[in-house]
Design a protein around this motif. Sequence first.
Motif, PDB file in Angstrom:
ATOM      1  N   SER A  64     -14.278   5.147   7.505  1.00 35.34           N
ATOM      2  CA  SER A  64     -15.359   6.128   7.658  1.00 35.34           C
ATOM      3  C   SER A  64     -16.727   5.591   7.278  1.00 35.34           C
ATOM      4  O   SER A  64     -17.744   6.076   7.763  1.00 35.34           O
ATOM      5  N   GLY A  65     -16.771   4.606   6.382  1.00 36.01           N
ATOM      6  CA  GLY A  65     -18.052   4.099   5.912  1.00 36.01           C
ATOM      7  C   GLY A  65     -18.709   4.988   4.884  1.00 36.01           C
ATOM      8  O   GLY A  65     -19.874   4.776   4.533  1.00 36.01           O
ATOM      9  N   LYS A  66     -17.973   5.969   4.341  1.00 36.13           N
ATOM     10  CA  LYS A  66     -18.528   6.908   3.369  1.00 36.13           C
ATOM     11  C   LYS A  66     -18.351   6.370   1.953  1.00 36.13           C
ATOM     12  O   LYS A  66     -17.308   5.818   1.600  1.00 36.13           O
ATOM     13  N   VAL A  67     -19.382   6.574   1.129  1.00 37.18           N
ATOM     14  CA  VAL A  67     -19.324   6.122  -0.261  1.00 37.18           C
ATOM     15  C   VAL A  67     -18.223   6.860  -1.016  1.00 37.18           C
ATOM     16  O   VAL A  67     -17.539   6.289  -1.872  1.00 37.18           O
ATOM     17  N   GLY A  68     -18.018   8.130  -0.691  1.00 37.12           N
ATOM     18  CA  GLY A  68     -17.007   8.923  -1.380  1.00 37.12           C
ATOM     19  C   GLY A  68     -15.590   8.438  -1.166  1.00 37.12           C
ATOM     20  O   GLY A  68     -14.684   8.777  -1.941  1.00 37.12           O
ATOM     21  N   ASP A  69     -15.356   7.630  -0.116  1.00 37.20           N
ATOM     22  CA  ASP A  69     -14.004   7.141   0.167  1.00 37.20           C
ATOM     23  C   ASP A  69     -13.681   5.834  -0.549  1.00 37.20           C
ATOM     24  O   ASP A  69     -12.575   5.301  -0.391  1.00 37.20           O
ATOM     25  N   ILE A  70     -14.624   5.325  -1.326  1.00 36.56           N
ATOM     26  CA  ILE A  70     -14.395   4.044  -1.998  1.00 36.56           C
ATOM     27  C   ILE A  70     -13.211   4.128  -2.959  1.00 36.56           C
ATOM     28  O   ILE A  70     -12.399   3.202  -3.059  1.00 36.56           O
ATOM     29  N   PHE A  71     -13.098   5.266  -3.680  1.00 35.05           N
ATOM     30  CA  PHE A  71     -12.043   5.413  -4.683  1.00 35.05           C
ATOM     31  C   PHE A  71     -10.872   6.251  -4.167  1.00 35.05           C
ATOM     32  O   PHE A  71     -10.119   6.814  -4.961  1.00 35.05           O
ATOM     33  N   ASP A  72     -10.730   6.323  -2.846  1.00 40.26           N
ATOM     34  CA  ASP A  72      -9.608   7.042  -2.254  1.00 40.26           C
ATOM     35  C   ASP A  72      -8.347   6.180  -2.384  1.00 40.26           C
ATOM     36  O   ASP A  72      -8.226   5.116  -1.766  1.00 40.26           O
ATOM     37  N   LEU A  73      -7.389   6.628  -3.198  1.00 43.32           N
ATOM     38  CA  LEU A  73      -6.178   5.842  -3.439  1.00 43.32           C
ATOM     39  C   LEU A  73      -5.311   5.734  -2.193  1.00 43.32           C
ATOM     40  O   LEU A  73      -4.574   4.752  -2.024  1.00 43.32           O
ATOM     41  N   THR A  74      -5.377   6.738  -1.315  1.00 39.97           N
ATOM     42  CA  THR A  74      -4.609   6.655  -0.068  1.00 39.97           C
ATOM     43  C   THR A  74      -5.108   5.503   0.793  1.00 39.97           C
ATOM     44  O   THR A  74      -4.318   4.726   1.345  1.00 39.97           O
ATOM     45  N   LEU A  75      -6.423   5.386   0.914  1.00 41.51           N
ATOM     46  CA  LEU A  75      -6.996   4.270   1.668  1.00 41.51           C
ATOM     47  C   LEU A  75      -6.662   2.940   1.004  1.00 41.51           C
ATOM     48  O   LEU A  75      -6.384   1.944   1.693  1.00 41.51           O
ATOM     49  N   LEU A  76      -6.686   2.918  -0.339  1.00 40.57           N
ATOM     50  CA  LEU A  76      -6.358   1.683  -1.051  1.00 40.57           C
ATOM     51  C   LEU A  76      -4.923   1.258  -0.753  1.00 40.57           C
ATOM     52  O   LEU A  76      -4.645   0.065  -0.544  1.00 40.57           O
ATOM     53  N   GLY A  77      -4.007   2.218  -0.702  1.00 34.56           N
ATOM     54  CA  GLY A  77      -2.622   1.895  -0.348  1.00 34.56           C
ATOM     55  C   GLY A  77      -2.505   1.332   1.049  1.00 34.56           C
ATOM     56  O   GLY A  77      -1.714   0.402   1.293  1.00 34.56           O
ATOM     57  N   GLN A  78      -3.282   1.871   1.999  1.00 32.79           N
ATOM     58  CA  GLN A  78      -3.269   1.338   3.358  1.00 32.79           C
ATOM     59  C   GLN A  78      -3.848  -0.073   3.409  1.00 32.79           C
ATOM     60  O   GLN A  78      -3.350  -0.931   4.152  1.00 32.79           O
ATOM     61  N   VAL A  79      -4.890  -0.326   2.616  1.00 35.57           N
ATOM     62  CA  VAL A  79      -5.505  -1.652   2.588  1.00 35.57           C
ATOM     63  C   VAL A  79      -4.512  -2.695   2.080  1.00 35.57           C
ATOM     64  O   VAL A  79      -4.454  -3.822   2.595  1.00 35.57           O
ATOM     65  N   LEU A  80      -3.724  -2.341   1.077  1.00 36.32           N
ATOM     66  CA  LEU A  80      -2.765  -3.292   0.501  1.00 36.32           C
ATOM     67  C   LEU A  80      -1.715  -3.736   1.507  1.00 36.32           C
ATOM     68  O   LEU A  80      -1.071  -4.773   1.319  1.00 36.32           O
ATOM     69  N   GLN A  81      -1.526  -2.978   2.582  1.00 36.34           N
ATOM     70  CA  GLN A  81      -0.546  -3.326   3.601  1.00 36.34           C
ATOM     71  C   GLN A  81      -1.131  -4.176   4.723  1.00 36.34           C
ATOM     72  O   GLN A  81      -0.414  -4.570   5.642  1.00 36.34           O
ATOM     73  N   THR A  82      -2.426  -4.463   4.663  1.00 34.83           N
ATOM     74  CA  THR A  82      -3.080  -5.258   5.701  1.00 34.83           C
ATOM     75  C   THR A  82      -3.184  -6.715   5.280  1.00 34.83           C
ATOM     76  O   THR A  82      -2.971  -7.073   4.114  1.00 34.83           O
ATOM     77  N   LYS A  83      -3.523  -7.563   6.246  1.00 35.84           N
ATOM     78  CA  LYS A  83      -3.682  -8.990   5.958  1.00 35.84           C
ATOM     79  C   LYS A  83      -4.818  -9.239   4.971  1.00 35.84           C
ATOM     80  O   LYS A  83      -4.684 -10.051   4.040  1.00 35.84           O
ATOM     81  N   ALA A  84      -5.938  -8.537   5.140  1.00 32.41           N
ATOM     82  CA  ALA A  84      -7.064  -8.710   4.229  1.00 32.41           C
ATOM     83  C   ALA A  84      -6.705  -8.245   2.819  1.00 32.41           C
ATOM     84  O   ALA A  84      -7.083  -8.884   1.825  1.00 32.41           O
ATOM     85  N   GLY A  85      -5.991  -7.126   2.714  1.00 29.64           N
ATOM     86  CA  GLY A  85      -5.584  -6.635   1.403  1.00 29.64           C
ATOM     87  C   GLY A  85      -4.658  -7.613   0.704  1.00 29.64           C
ATOM     88  O   GLY A  85      -4.792  -7.860  -0.509  1.00 29.64           O
ATOM     89  N   ALA A  86      -3.713  -8.193   1.440  1.00 31.10           N
ATOM     90  CA  ALA A  86      -2.807  -9.181   0.854  1.00 31.10           C
ATOM     91  C   ALA A  86      -3.577 -10.408   0.361  1.00 31.10           C
ATOM     92  O   ALA A  86      -3.261 -10.976  -0.692  1.00 31.10           O
ATOM     93  N   ALA A  87      -4.595 -10.814   1.101  1.00 28.79           N
ATOM     94  CA  ALA A  87      -5.394 -11.965   0.694  1.00 28.79           C
ATOM     95  C   ALA A  87      -6.154 -11.669  -0.598  1.00 28.79           C
ATOM     96  O   ALA A  87      -6.237 -12.523  -1.497  1.00 28.79           O
TER      97      ALA A  87
END
Length: 698
Positions: A205-228
């Motif tokens: 979304s590009g929203k500042v409020g989503d920075i600390f969204d734990l759901t998004l953080l969980g999705q990031v951890l499953q990506t190649k960039a998150g693993a790196a």
Amino acid sequence: MGTLLLLFLAVAGALLAGAAPVSAHAALTGSDPAQGAVVDKAPTQVSLTFSEKVALSDGSVRVLDPSGKRVDTGKASNVSGTTYGVKLHSGLPDGTFTVSYQVVSADSHPVSGAFTFSIGAPSTTSVSLSDQTAGGGVVGGLYGFGRYVSYAGFILMVGGGAFVLACWQRGAAVRAVQRLVVSGWVALTSATLALLLLRGSYTGSGKVGDIFDLTLLGQVLQTKAGAALVSRLLLLAAAALFIAVLFGAYVKRDAESADTDGEGADGETEKRGPDADRAIEKKDLTFGLAIGGTVVAAGLAASWAMAEHASTGIQAGLAMPVDVLHLLAVALWLGGLTTLLVALYRAPSIEAAAVRRFSRVAFASVAALTVTGLYQSWRQVGSWSALTDTTYGQLLLVKVGLVAVLVGIAWISRRWTAQLPETPEAMDTAETAVTAEAADTTDATDTTADTTETADVQEKQRAEVAAGASPAAGASSLAAASPGSNASDASDASDASDASDKGPEDAGDSRRAAQLARQRAAVATARQKRIRDADPLRSGLRRSVLAEAGIAVVLLAVTTALTSTEPGRTEEAAKAVTASASQRSGPLSLSIPFDTGGQDGKGTARLTLDPARVGGNEMHVFVTRPNGKAFDVPEVKVAFTLDAKGIGPLPVVPDRIATGHWTASGVQIPMAGDWKITVTVRTSDIDQATVNKNAKIG
């Protein structure tokens, strides 16, 4: 050192403040329905074709009707290759539909955009398209700054540690060098944590409020960039242990060796055995630190290579190790350069041999940078036109220019290095005059301070006598104040003073003594600084190294911008697709004469392809005699070949619907290009002809 770090970050911020949002590294090369197309009936799905593979999530592709209501099923999937599609609900009304997409390219950068198509006829739509691109805004700016800080931290930590181990082992005990390396570790760790938190909002979304969204953080951890990023954090834990040993046990071993060396100089030859053991222990520790540090540094560099430019495109298997080598060479050169600058400004002295060793390391690093940089440039640019006509190529030219300037200044630094004395004794001889002058100044200052203190104490003693104070106390004060007083008298006076109660004046004497000690320490520090600054060779080297460091800051900013810019090869490919699409407007129509060689074997095959774009097309073939009348032939076959990409032939067998009229629907064209269209016409059981013609499609 604090001033240098502030300068480092200030220039970085100024350069990044005016940077554009991150450019996409995957381009949309086609869609079905095509952008702006008007179709007769509602499609069952919308497909999009990109220049490279992309990552999808829920809601990556959305299709909105004229009122703004979603009409897709919500789950996009890979159709084939780099083509992705989303199913549509049935019973769609006529009007203009909007397709918006936001995906992540194979090199971890967000890609977004939108286009429209119409069913039946165009209509007004209530959907408004946002001007903000993925990776822009406040979150995009923070993410870009975090990337810069992470690169800077990696360079300071790895380059500083390597400088100490390979060039100046005594520097491990220098507090300014320790702070520099630790600051690099803190910067890299903090930036990595920040990037991990920002990643979800940055690609979404590009929203500042989503920075600390734990759901998004969980999705990031499953990506190649998150693993790196997670891998980088684990390696930083190992790097912390490396730093603790380097500036702890390693410094202790060095200090013990220095102490025993001093004892041996006084004639204690029996210490030689333990000295040899300590030397072996230090050598083994140095070897272990070198191996462990190399492994950790290479792993940290790989955390960038596995998730960015090197991980996608041509020759990825070779490009990733080359990228690791490139990053390590940058860290050794620029990080070592920064450590040398700190040593020249903050350390009491640095051996000429250490400077020469770094000069050799820097030369090898520049050679490695040249080789790996040429390969990376060819891989990412691909042509001379992309070097001058694309943003990536222009930034690359700026980087090459900065490197050339940096190498030129480094050559000046090497000239200063060549003039440094070979041994510490020679350096001491060169500094004798300055040392003597500074010592005279220090002695004069110390004498003035002692005289001032003596006068103060004598004045206090007279005041005490006038007030009826103890004579013993007065004698004690006088003995302490008089430089030529007898030792026994002073002792007697001290004993008498101890017998009496201590007054508040004793606290004042202690404060004056502490103040005098601080004055003497300040004078000693000023003397060391004056000696250091007055050496013309050291001053010349310091100025040239400072200029190198300033250029390096700008160079690092340009490098960071390069990693966030679409490679020239990809940008040119996307431009070619756009140009090809703009050249084609409306259906494709070709007239191809044929002659089977038999009786009544001549005629013309007229082929039409609508809309002649990437994706599904409707094809018609009209076969006519030389007099223009319909030619009833028993068989017609068509094939499409894209020789430039090695695609095809893709066979199409049309159906006969009337005399001389053959048709086929859903003819798939996988990508845009100059296609060869081959038509085979059979006029009898034994007579047939195959003819072809080239045409741009897509």
